[in-house]
Design a protein around this motif. Structure first.
Motif, short mmCIF file in Angstrom:
data_model
loop_
_atom_site.label_atom_id
_atom_site.label_comp_id
_atom_site.label_asym_id
_atom_site.label_seq_id
_atom_site.Cartn_x
_atom_site.Cartn_y
_atom_site.Cartn_z
N PRO A 86 0.80 -1.22 0.00
CA PRO A 86 0.00 0.00 0.00
C PRO A 86 0.83 1.27 0.00
O PRO A 86 0.48 2.24 -0.69
CB PRO A 86 -0.80 -0.12 1.30
N LEU A 87 1.95 1.27 0.74
CA LEU A 87 2.78 2.47 0.77
C LEU A 87 3.34 2.75 -0.61
O LEU A 87 3.30 3.88 -1.11
CB LEU A 87 3.93 2.28 1.77
N LEU A 88 3.84 1.68 -1.27
CA LEU A 88 4.41 1.84 -2.60
C LEU A 88 3.37 2.39 -3.56
O LEU A 88 3.62 3.35 -4.32
CB LEU A 88 4.89 0.45 -3.07
N LEU A 89 2.16 1.78 -3.53
CA LEU A 89 1.10 2.22 -4.44
C LEU A 89 0.69 3.65 -4.16
O LEU A 89 0.48 4.45 -5.08
CB LEU A 89 -0.11 1.29 -4.29
N CYS A 90 0.57 3.99 -2.88
CA CYS A 90 0.11 5.32 -2.51
C CYS A 90 1.11 6.37 -2.97
O CYS A 90 0.73 7.40 -3.55
CB CYS A 90 -0.08 5.37 -1.00
N THR A 92 3.36 6.09 -5.35
CA THR A 92 3.38 6.14 -6.82
C THR A 92 2.21 6.96 -7.34
O THR A 92 2.38 7.84 -8.21
CB THR A 92 3.29 4.72 -7.40
N LEU A 93 1.03 6.66 -6.80
CA LEU A 93 -0.17 7.37 -7.25
C LEU A 93 -0.06 8.86 -6.96
O LEU A 93 -0.35 9.71 -7.81
CB LEU A 93 -1.39 6.78 -6.56
N ALA A 94 0.39 9.20 -5.75
CA ALA A 94 0.47 10.61 -5.37
C ALA A 94 1.49 11.34 -6.23
O ALA A 94 1.28 12.49 -6.62
CB ALA A 94 0.81 10.74 -3.89
N LEU A 95 2.62 10.67 -6.54
CA LEU A 95 3.62 11.31 -7.38
C LEU A 95 3.10 11.52 -8.79
O LEU A 95 3.32 12.57 -9.40
CB LEU A 95 4.89 10.46 -7.42
N MET A 96 2.39 10.51 -9.30
CA MET A 96 1.91 10.64 -10.68
C MET A 96 0.81 11.68 -10.80
O MET A 96 0.56 12.19 -11.88
CB MET A 96 1.41 9.29 -11.19
N LEU A 97 0.11 11.97 -9.69
CA LEU A 97 -0.93 12.98 -9.75
C LEU A 97 -0.37 14.38 -9.65
O LEU A 97 -1.11 15.36 -9.67
CB LEU A 97 -1.96 12.77 -8.63
N GLN A 98 0.94 14.50 -9.51
CA GLN A 98 1.56 15.82 -9.49
C GLN A 98 1.89 16.23 -10.92
O GLN A 98 1.75 15.46 -11.86
CB GLN A 98 2.84 15.80 -8.65
N GLY A 99 2.35 17.42 -11.04
CA GLY A 99 2.79 17.84 -12.36
C GLY A 99 1.65 18.14 -13.31
O GLY A 99 1.79 18.10 -14.51
N GLY A 100 0.46 18.44 -12.76
CA GLY A 100 -0.63 18.80 -13.65
C GLY A 100 -0.99 20.25 -13.46
O GLY A 100 -0.63 20.86 -12.47
N SER A 101 -1.74 20.78 -14.37
CA SER A 101 -2.32 22.13 -14.27
C SER A 101 -1.29 23.23 -14.13
O SER A 101 -0.23 23.07 -13.56
CB SER A 101 -3.26 22.24 -13.08
N VAL A 102 -1.65 24.39 -14.63
CA VAL A 102 -0.73 25.51 -14.63
C VAL A 102 -0.54 26.05 -13.22
O VAL A 102 0.57 26.20 -12.72
CB VAL A 102 -1.25 26.62 -15.57
N GLN A 111 -2.78 18.13 -4.08
CA GLN A 111 -1.36 18.14 -3.75
C GLN A 111 -0.95 16.75 -3.28
O GLN A 111 -1.80 15.91 -2.97
CB GLN A 111 -1.11 19.15 -2.63
N PHE A 112 0.36 16.54 -3.20
CA PHE A 112 0.86 15.23 -2.75
C PHE A 112 0.30 14.88 -1.39
O PHE A 112 -0.18 13.78 -1.16
CB PHE A 112 2.39 15.28 -2.70
N ALA A 113 0.32 15.86 -0.49
CA ALA A 113 -0.15 15.59 0.88
C ALA A 113 -1.63 15.26 0.88
O ALA A 113 -2.09 14.42 1.65
CB ALA A 113 0.13 16.80 1.76
N GLU A 114 -2.40 15.93 0.01
CA GLU A 114 -3.84 15.67 -0.01
C GLU A 114 -4.12 14.24 -0.45
O GLU A 114 -4.98 13.56 0.11
CB GLU A 114 -4.53 16.67 -0.95
N VAL A 115 -3.40 13.78 -1.48
CA VAL A 115 -3.62 12.40 -1.94
C VAL A 115 -3.26 11.42 -0.83
O VAL A 115 -3.99 10.47 -0.53
CB VAL A 115 -2.78 12.11 -3.19
N PHE A 116 -2.10 11.67 -0.23
CA PHE A 116 -1.63 10.80 0.85
C PHE A 116 -2.65 10.72 1.97
O PHE A 116 -3.02 9.64 2.44
CB PHE A 116 -0.31 11.36 1.37
N VAL A 117 -3.12 11.90 2.39
CA VAL A 117 -4.07 11.95 3.51
C VAL A 117 -5.36 11.25 3.14
O VAL A 117 -5.91 10.48 3.93
CB VAL A 117 -4.34 13.43 3.90
N ILE A 118 -5.84 11.51 1.90
CA ILE A 118 -7.10 10.88 1.52
C ILE A 118 -6.97 9.37 1.54
O ILE A 118 -7.85 8.66 2.04
CB ILE A 118 -7.56 11.37 0.13
#
Lengths: 229, 302
Positions: A86-90, A92-102, A111-118
């Motif tokens: 789960p840590l690995l997946l979380c 990975t997912l949080a990192l991949m959700l970064q780098g979007g939008s202007v 944000q990374f923290a928001e994904v992690f917390v959710i």
């Protein structure tokens, strides 16, 4: 007391003429009751090369991934739970959700923290919910199952990022929608297959709904990921 | 010598079974422990087998007495708030969207066993449905303009969560505190417990979930119509529940209490609509959320 000594001397009187000269070899078997094999392993893992230790854990994690892909009622996920997957997946997912939008500060994706917390907070709340409703699964087992079942969604994220390389709208959106919907249903179905048995029968829907909501929200975050212009 | 306690117990059992064989329908009273007084509200040692009409009332009395046995630091204490089945939750949700005059939500639907499952998960669902539907409606509004770049606006989830959860916990606290303070003098009927107040507020928010999804449709008149319908339904659930509790009070206090409840509810729905579902022409408007979150709101204008 003197009487006891007397009787003792009398008892050993027969042996008084036996002399023990030299060493008499003693034969026989000594059986020491051994604990479960895993206990033995714990003591012996200090001596093995680091590569073996890491590979063994990686194999356990990989085995669980396979169990998620083909969700049958296996006990591997439940009994030998671990939180590495789960840590690995979380992460990975949080990192991949970064780098979007202007705009990164406002109006952007999570944000990374928001994904992690959710993911972690959500898993804890769902586990507490199922335990409060009378479920018999243990806390960490449930966290393990919920975390591992994020795997289809992580795969969907990878696919979405690849698809996004070829444009954001139209055909790419349809493909992403189908992929995310399929993987979110797969996640919900897989985790229900593992968790359903431990719930009281007339409350199963009450436990499944939060799981559905959890994966739905994660699927939403993946679908709405938009790369920077 | 004295007969041992075991002998005595055994004899009683035989007598009781003989009597029951003779008349199976008789009501029986069994007691564990040696207390001679048997108040109905005592902690759970006493079981009463009664005919069905009386059983409902008695079981609710017992439940009320039994609930306070575990301390708040034990897990069982919190488990008692989640003692609901799927059908019960569905019934309560149905009761919250169909308010009929004379149907007090707490008395009829909850029947003195409030739960925290419904309020909590309804609030969570509402938070996400508001944020997601708001995001979708903003996207659909700006579909025509060429400069628009889609943004997930994820910070809205945080704001929605703060607003909804503050409303769902602080307002019932205020209402309950006020009602308990006013009830101190009367003592005629048992006032609502804090949990029951939270429960009715939580379930009354359910109607906003489908409303927020329907708000995606970009017709302004439809949105106002939906708000009106939702407020009427949800508000009447609250009014029908709290009116019996205040009607014994002075006229002005009763009306003021009910009016405050309705106004706060209206502020919540209008505030949510204006913040999350802005029309394309308006610039983002500072929300009209309830007073106690105004401080947070003023920092969030973009």
């Amino acid at each position: 007391m003197a009487e006891v000594e007397e009787t003792g001397k009398l008892m050993f009187a027969d042996l008084s003429d036996v002399s023990i000269s030299g060493d008499i070899p003693v034969q026989g078997e000594i059986n020491v009751p051994v604990g479960t094999p895993s206990q033995d392993k714990e003591y012996s893992t200090l001596d093995e090369p680091v590569k073996d230790t890491i590979l063994r854990d990686l194999k356990a994690v990989g085995k669980k991934f396979v169990h998620v892909m083909y969700p049958k009622k296996s006990s591997a996920l439940l009994r030998d739970w671990d939180l590495w997957g789960p840590l690995l997946l979380c992460v990975t997912l949080a990192l991949m959700l970064q780098g979007g939008s202007v705009d990164r500060k406002d109006d952007g994706g999570p944000q990374f923290a928001e994904v992690f917390v959710i993911i972690w907070f959500g898993s804890v709340i769902i586990t507490l919910n199922s335990k409060l409703l009378g479920g018999t699964i243990s806390f960490f087992q449930s966290l393990c199952v919920l975390g591992y079942c994020i795997m289809p969604l992580t795969v969907a994220m990878v696919v979405c990022r690849l698809v996004l390389l070829g444009g954001s709208w139209g055909f790419s959106f349809i493909v992403r929608l189908i992929v995310v919907t399929a993987s979110f249903s797969w996640s919900t179905f897989a985790s229900t297959a593992f968790l359903a048995d431990s719930q009281p029968p007339n409350r199963k829907a009450l436990v499944v709904y939060p799981v559905f909501l959890f994966y739905f929200v994660i699927g939403w975050m993946i679908l709405t990921f938009s790369p920077s212009a | 010598t004295m007969a041992s306690p075991d002998d005595l117990k055994f004899q009683e059992f035989e007598e009781a079974t003989d009597l029951l064989l003779a008349d199976p329908g008789a009501s029986t009273l069994s007691m564990s422990g040696s207390s001679s007084t048997a108040p109905a509200g005592a902690t759970g040692d006493i079981k009463l087998d009664m005919s069905d009409d009386e059983e409902q009332e008695e079981s609710s009395e017992l439940l009320r007495g039994e609930k306070q046995t575990s301390g708040f630091w034990t897990f069982e204490y919190y488990q008692s708030f989640f003692n609901v089945d799927t059908m019960q939750v569905l019934d309560r949700v149905k009761g919250s969207v169909m308010p009929l005059p004379g149907r007090n939500f707490i008395k009829r639907t909850l029947q003195s066993s409030p739960d925290l499952y419904g309020p909590f998960w309804i609030c969570v669902t509402l938070v996400f449905s508001l944020a997601i539907s708001g995001n979708l409606s903003t996207f659909l509004n700006s579909l025509g303009s060429p400069h628009y770049h889609y943004r997930p606006q994820f910070h809205r989830v945080t704001i929605a969560a703060v607003v909804i959860f503050l409303y769902a916990w602080l307002v019932p606290l205020g209402v309950w505190g006020f009602l308990t303070w006013r009830q101190r003098e009367e003592r005629q009927q048992r006032g609502y417990s804090f949990l029951e107040t939270v429960c009715v507020y939580g379930y009354s928010l359910f109607i906003y979930i489908p409303t927020s999804v329907l708000w995606i449709l970009p017709f302004e008149w439809l949105r106002w119509l939906l708000i009106l319908v939702a407020m009427v339904i949800s508000g009447s659930v609250l009014v029908l529940t709290f009116w019996p509790a205040v009607r014994d009070d002075t006229k002005s206090t009763a009306f003021a209490t009910v009016a405050t409840i309705v106004v706060l509810h209206a502020l919540l729905s209008i505030g949510c609509k204006m913040y999350f579902f802005q029309t394309a022409t308006c610039t983002p408007v500072p929300t009209l959320a309830p007073n106690h979150t105004a401080a947070i709101m003023t920092n969030k204008t973009h």
